[in-house]
Write a protein that holds these residues in place. Structure first.
Motif, mmCIF file in Angstrom:
data_model
loop_
_atom_site.group_PDB
_atom_site.id
_atom_site.type_symbol
_atom_site.label_atom_id
_atom_site.label_comp_id
_atom_site.label_asym_id
_atom_site.label_seq_id
_atom_site.Cartn_x
_atom_site.Cartn_y
_atom_site.Cartn_z
ATOM 1 N N SER A 1 0.815 -1.220 0.000
ATOM 2 C CA SER A 1 0.000 0.000 0.000
ATOM 3 C C SER A 1 0.842 1.261 0.000
ATOM 4 O O SER A 1 0.422 2.304 -0.512
ATOM 5 N N LEU A 2 2.050 1.170 0.553
ATOM 6 C CA LEU A 2 2.888 2.356 0.701
ATOM 7 C C LEU A 2 3.775 2.620 -0.510
ATOM 8 O O LEU A 2 3.983 3.777 -0.892
ATOM 9 N N TYR A 3 4.304 1.563 -1.096
ATOM 10 C CA TYR A 3 5.373 1.727 -2.078
ATOM 11 C C TYR A 3 4.979 1.118 -3.419
ATOM 12 O O TYR A 3 4.750 -0.096 -3.521
ATOM 13 N N SER A 4 4.946 1.961 -4.434
ATOM 14 C CA SER A 4 4.584 1.486 -5.773
ATOM 15 C C SER A 4 5.620 0.522 -6.326
ATOM 16 O O SER A 4 5.291 -0.378 -7.108
ATOM 17 N N TRP A 5 6.886 0.688 -5.918
ATOM 18 C CA TRP A 5 7.950 -0.164 -6.442
ATOM 19 C C TRP A 5 7.862 -1.605 -5.928
ATOM 20 O O TRP A 5 8.602 -2.486 -6.389
ATOM 21 N N SER A 6 6.975 -1.863 -4.969
ATOM 22 C CA SER A 6 6.834 -3.225 -4.454
ATOM 23 C C SER A 6 6.038 -4.124 -5.395
ATOM 24 O O SER A 6 5.960 -5.332 -5.172
ATOM 25 N N HIS A 7 5.478 -3.543 -6.450
ATOM 26 C CA HIS A 7 4.700 -4.311 -7.421
ATOM 27 C C HIS A 7 5.592 -4.677 -8.608
ATOM 28 O O HIS A 7 6.230 -3.812 -9.213
ATOM 29 N N ASP A 8 5.634 -5.939 -8.941
ATOM 30 C CA ASP A 8 6.545 -6.435 -9.976
ATOM 31 C C ASP A 8 6.323 -5.767 -11.325
ATOM 32 O O ASP A 8 7.286 -5.479 -12.048
ATOM 33 N N ASP A 9 5.080 -5.509 -11.675
ATOM 34 C CA ASP A 9 4.817 -4.919 -12.985
ATOM 35 C C ASP A 9 5.390 -3.512 -13.090
ATOM 36 O O ASP A 9 5.859 -3.093 -14.153
ATOM 37 N N VAL A 10 5.401 -2.775 -11.983
ATOM 38 C CA VAL A 10 5.967 -1.422 -11.986
ATOM 39 C C VAL A 10 7.476 -1.478 -12.181
ATOM 40 O O VAL A 10 8.053 -0.700 -12.954
ATOM 41 N N VAL A 11 8.136 -2.403 -11.500
ATOM 42 C CA VAL A 11 9.592 -2.514 -11.602
ATOM 43 C C VAL A 11 10.006 -2.989 -12.992
ATOM 44 O O VAL A 11 10.999 -2.515 -13.559
ATOM 45 N N ARG A 12 9.259 -3.927 -13.560
ATOM 46 C CA ARG A 12 9.597 -4.413 -14.905
ATOM 47 C C ARG A 12 9.509 -3.297 -15.935
ATOM 48 O O ARG A 12 10.296 -3.251 -16.884
ATOM 49 N N ALA A 13 8.583 -2.394 -15.749
ATOM 50 C CA ALA A 13 8.420 -1.290 -16.698
ATOM 51 C C ALA A 13 9.393 -0.149 -16.439
ATOM 52 O O ALA A 13 9.507 0.767 -17.253
ATOM 53 N N ASP A 14 10.105 -0.205 -15.314
ATOM 54 C CA ASP A 14 10.998 0.896 -14.942
ATOM 55 C C ASP A 14 12.247 0.321 -14.278
ATOM 56 O O ASP A 14 12.314 0.199 -13.057
ATOM 57 N N PRO A 15 13.269 -0.066 -15.048
ATOM 58 C CA PRO A 15 14.458 -0.727 -14.492
ATOM 59 C C PRO A 15 15.198 0.097 -13.447
ATOM 60 O O PRO A 15 15.955 -0.463 -12.651
ATOM 61 N N ILE A 16 14.978 1.417 -13.424
ATOM 62 C CA ILE A 16 15.685 2.252 -12.456
ATOM 63 C C ILE A 16 15.295 1.904 -11.021
ATOM 64 O O ILE A 16 15.996 2.232 -10.061
ATOM 65 N N LEU A 17 14.179 1.193 -10.872
ATOM 66 C CA LEU A 17 13.678 0.858 -9.543
ATOM 67 C C LEU A 17 14.198 -0.481 -9.027
ATOM 68 O O LEU A 17 13.702 -0.979 -8.018
ATOM 69 N N LEU A 18 15.179 -1.079 -9.693
ATOM 70 C CA LEU A 18 15.670 -2.392 -9.279
ATOM 71 C C LEU A 18 16.248 -2.363 -7.864
ATOM 72 O O LEU A 18 16.192 -3.358 -7.140
ATOM 73 N N TYR A 19 16.834 -1.246 -7.456
ATOM 74 C CA TYR A 19 17.365 -1.118 -6.091
ATOM 75 C C TYR A 19 16.259 -1.264 -5.064
ATOM 76 O O TYR A 19 16.468 -1.783 -3.965
ATOM 77 N N LEU A 20 15.074 -0.811 -5.429
ATOM 78 C CA LEU A 20 13.936 -0.838 -4.512
ATOM 79 C C LEU A 20 13.133 -2.116 -4.730
ATOM 80 O O LEU A 20 12.185 -2.156 -5.509
ATOM 81 N N ASN A 21 13.537 -3.165 -4.050
ATOM 82 C CA ASN A 21 12.777 -4.412 -4.086
ATOM 83 C C ASN A 21 12.577 -4.885 -2.655
ATOM 84 O O ASN A 21 13.366 -4.555 -1.760
ATOM 85 N N VAL A 22 11.532 -5.634 -2.430
ATOM 86 C CA VAL A 22 11.121 -5.966 -1.063
ATOM 87 C C VAL A 22 12.188 -6.733 -0.280
ATOM 88 O O VAL A 22 12.501 -6.371 0.861
ATOM 89 N N PRO A 23 12.804 -7.803 -0.826
ATOM 90 C CA PRO A 23 13.821 -8.515 -0.031
ATOM 91 C C PRO A 23 14.996 -7.620 0.376
ATOM 92 O O PRO A 23 15.447 -7.663 1.529
ATOM 93 N N PHE A 24 15.487 -6.811 -0.566
ATOM 94 C CA PHE A 24 16.611 -5.929 -0.255
ATOM 95 C C PHE A 24 16.186 -4.844 0.734
ATOM 96 O O PHE A 24 16.941 -4.451 1.630
ATOM 97 N N PHE A 25 14.966 -4.356 0.579
ATOM 98 C CA PHE A 25 14.407 -3.359 1.494
ATOM 99 C C PHE A 25 14.375 -3.906 2.923
ATOM 100 O O PHE A 25 14.805 -3.238 3.878
ATOM 101 N N LEU A 26 13.884 -5.121 3.085
ATOM 102 C CA LEU A 26 13.807 -5.732 4.412
ATOM 103 C C LEU A 26 15.197 -6.049 4.958
ATOM 104 O O LEU A 26 15.446 -5.917 6.162
ATOM 105 N N GLY A 27 16.106 -6.461 4.078
ATOM 106 C CA GLY A 27 17.470 -6.735 4.513
ATOM 107 C C GLY A 27 18.164 -5.488 5.031
ATOM 108 O O GLY A 27 18.861 -5.526 6.058
ATOM 109 N N ARG A 28 17.970 -4.378 4.343
ATOM 110 C CA ARG A 28 18.569 -3.120 4.809
ATOM 111 C C ARG A 28 17.958 -2.696 6.139
ATOM 112 O O ARG A 28 18.672 -2.238 7.042
ATOM 113 N N ALA A 29 16.645 -2.844 6.272
ATOM 114 C CA ALA A 29 15.996 -2.481 7.537
ATOM 115 C C ALA A 29 16.531 -3.331 8.685
ATOM 116 O O ALA A 29 16.780 -2.823 9.787
#
Length: 298
Positions: free
Chosen positions: A108-136
């Motif tokens: 609900s918070l982050y548009s980059w958490s949806h796979d279709d958004v990331v596939r259409a915009d490669p610049i968002l590859l840094y923002l993915n859920v597993p890496f996000f949780l790992g950094r947290a």
């Protein structure tokens, strides 16, 4: 050297008990409101929760940074707030558990958490859920480690550790402040700035650092005033000079926060770039423009 006596007076004990009871009632009511908000307006709930969460974790981390700054510099200004700042750091574990609703609300918070958004915009590859949780997890692990040793060695110092433990705390605080600055910057980018993934500001992390320092100082001053009242644990200990010292630091952080905020606004306004201006345009609608005007004017 015997351990110091931290017993409290019966009157203070009764006052604290009343505060605890009232806080419990407020907490239960707030929890019910949160549950109702999550059910009937989940997207707004998660955004509001994130906003509140950033404020409260800012108090905790700001207090940790102030404590480390005092250990590193040895300034007398920090002695009177040392117990307050150290106590605040012991809530980091609680804040780790309170981070769970944000994890649940990632879609609900982050548009980059949806796979279709990331596939259409490669610049968002840094923002993915597993890496996000790992950094947290990395941020919280670091904060917990520094808070643990800071409180442990401070307690041992009270029992007669002397200069050895003071030196340990000083050596801990140097890397601790570096980690604090980097982790808060990355956390601000991950948790807040990535809500609008195509907007960025290189001063964004500093805004949070200055804001956390300011919030922590305000928090400490409020508690010092309360505790120094008649019958309080710091009655006769805290004087005008102590409040003046902390108040001057608070003014410094206020000016620093205002400087960073205005610098960001001025640079974006003067640049007038299409991918930067909308961030401010959205925040000058819905009544927020009046709050911004008040902040600028006063």
């Amino acid at each position: 050297m015997s351990a110091p006596d931290f017993t409290i007076s019966p009157q203070l004990g009764r006052n604290l008990e009343r505060v605890q009871q009232r806080s419990l009632i407020v907490g239960i009511v707030a929890l019910l409101l949160c549950v109702s908000g999550a059910v009937f307006a989940p997207q707004q709930f998660f955004r509001s929760y994130l906003y509140s969460y950033m404020f409260y974790i800012g108090l905790t981390l700001g207090c940790m940074a102030l404590a480390m700054l005092q250990y590193l510099s040895g300034g007398a200004w920090g002695i009177v707030i040392r117990r307050i700042t150290e106590s605040a750091t012991r809530t980091i574990l609680l804040l780790l558990f309170l981070f769970i609703p944000i994890v649940i609300g990632i879609p609900s918070l982050y548009s980059w958490s949806h796979d279709d958004v990331v596939r259409a915009d490669p610049i968002l590859l840094y923002l993915n859920v597993p890496f996000f949780l790992g950094r947290a997890a990395f941020y919280f692990a670091g904060w917990l480690i520094f808070a643990h040793f800071m409180n442990k060695w401070s307690h041992q110092q009270d029992a007669g550790g002397g200069r050895t433990l003071a030196r340990r705390l000083q050596l801990l605080s140097g890397p601790g402040l570096v980690f604090y600055g980097l982790s808060v910057t990355f956390a601000a980018v991950d948790w807040v700035m990535s809500i609008e993934p195509h907007w960025f500001s290189t001063i964004y992390g500093l805004l949070f650092i200055a804001g956390q320092g300011l919030s922590a100082l305000c928090f400490c001053i409020a508690l010092l005033v309360i505790f120094s009242r008649e019958g309080g644990p710091l009655e006769g200990v805290i004087g005008p000079a102590h409040l003046h010292d902390i108040g001057k630091l608070m003014l410094t952080f206020t000016m620093l926060w205002a400087y960073f905020s205005y610098s960001q606004f001025l640079i974006i306004w003067s640049g007038n770039l299409a991918d930067e201006i909308p961030w401010y345009i959205e925040r000058l609608r819905g009544g927020w423009q009046w709050i911004g005007l008040v902040l600028v004017a006063f």
